[in-house]
Design an enzyme around this catalytic site. Structure first.
Site, mmCIF file in Angstrom:
data_model
loop_
_atom_site.group_PDB
_atom_site.id
_atom_site.type_symbol
_atom_site.label_atom_id
_atom_site.label_comp_id
_atom_site.label_asym_id
_atom_site.label_seq_id
_atom_site.Cartn_x
_atom_site.Cartn_y
_atom_site.Cartn_z
ATOM 1 N N ASN A 11 5.625 41.801 -20.749
ATOM 2 C CA ASN A 11 5.062 41.737 -21.727
ATOM 3 C C ASN A 11 6.412 40.442 -22.066
ATOM 4 O O ASN A 11 7.532 41.002 -21.199
ATOM 5 C CB ASN A 11 5.338 43.187 -22.940
ATOM 6 N N CYS A 12 6.498 40.021 -23.126
ATOM 7 C CA CYS A 12 7.435 39.354 -24.132
ATOM 8 C C CYS A 12 8.486 39.804 -24.184
ATOM 9 O O CYS A 12 8.763 41.158 -23.883
ATOM 10 C CB CYS A 12 7.023 38.712 -25.203
ATOM 11 N N PRO A 13 9.579 39.124 -23.370
ATOM 12 C CA PRO A 13 10.254 37.277 -22.241
ATOM 13 C C PRO A 13 9.485 37.260 -21.372
ATOM 14 O O PRO A 13 10.069 36.263 -20.736
ATOM 15 C CB PRO A 13 11.259 37.186 -23.610
ATOM 16 N N ASP A 38 0.073 39.137 -21.091
ATOM 17 C CA ASP A 38 0.397 39.685 -22.545
ATOM 18 C C ASP A 38 -0.412 38.485 -23.585
ATOM 19 O O ASP A 38 -0.528 37.175 -23.069
ATOM 20 C CB ASP A 38 1.515 39.605 -22.137
#
Length: 74
Positions: A11-13, A38
């Site tokens: 997932n981000c980042p 994501d």
């Protein structure tokens, strides 16, 4: 030459951070293919290319898997 980066499940980042590290080692003109899951990565990679000056050649989605082709410009 195309280098492939598997960022599925991240997932981000993390997909952006891994792409930033991978593209740094590429010669100019080469392509980085990123595979991610994501949904936020679509906007993230658009912004990443705008801010770094690299070229987003292609962005696609198939069954929740996102693929980005980024060409290193310098």
């Amino acid at each position: 030459m195309t280098v492939e980066l598997d960022a599925k499940g991240l997932n981000c980042p993390l997909p952006i951070l891994k792409a930033k590290k991978a593209i740094k080692d590429l010669p100019a003109g080469e392509t980085l293919k990123i595979i991610a899951t994501d949904p936020g990565s679509v906007k993230d990679f658009e912004a990443f290319c705008r801010s770094t000056g690299n070229e987003l050649l292609d962005s696609s989605e198939d069954g929740g898997v996102y693929t980005f082709m980024i060409k290193k410009t310098s």
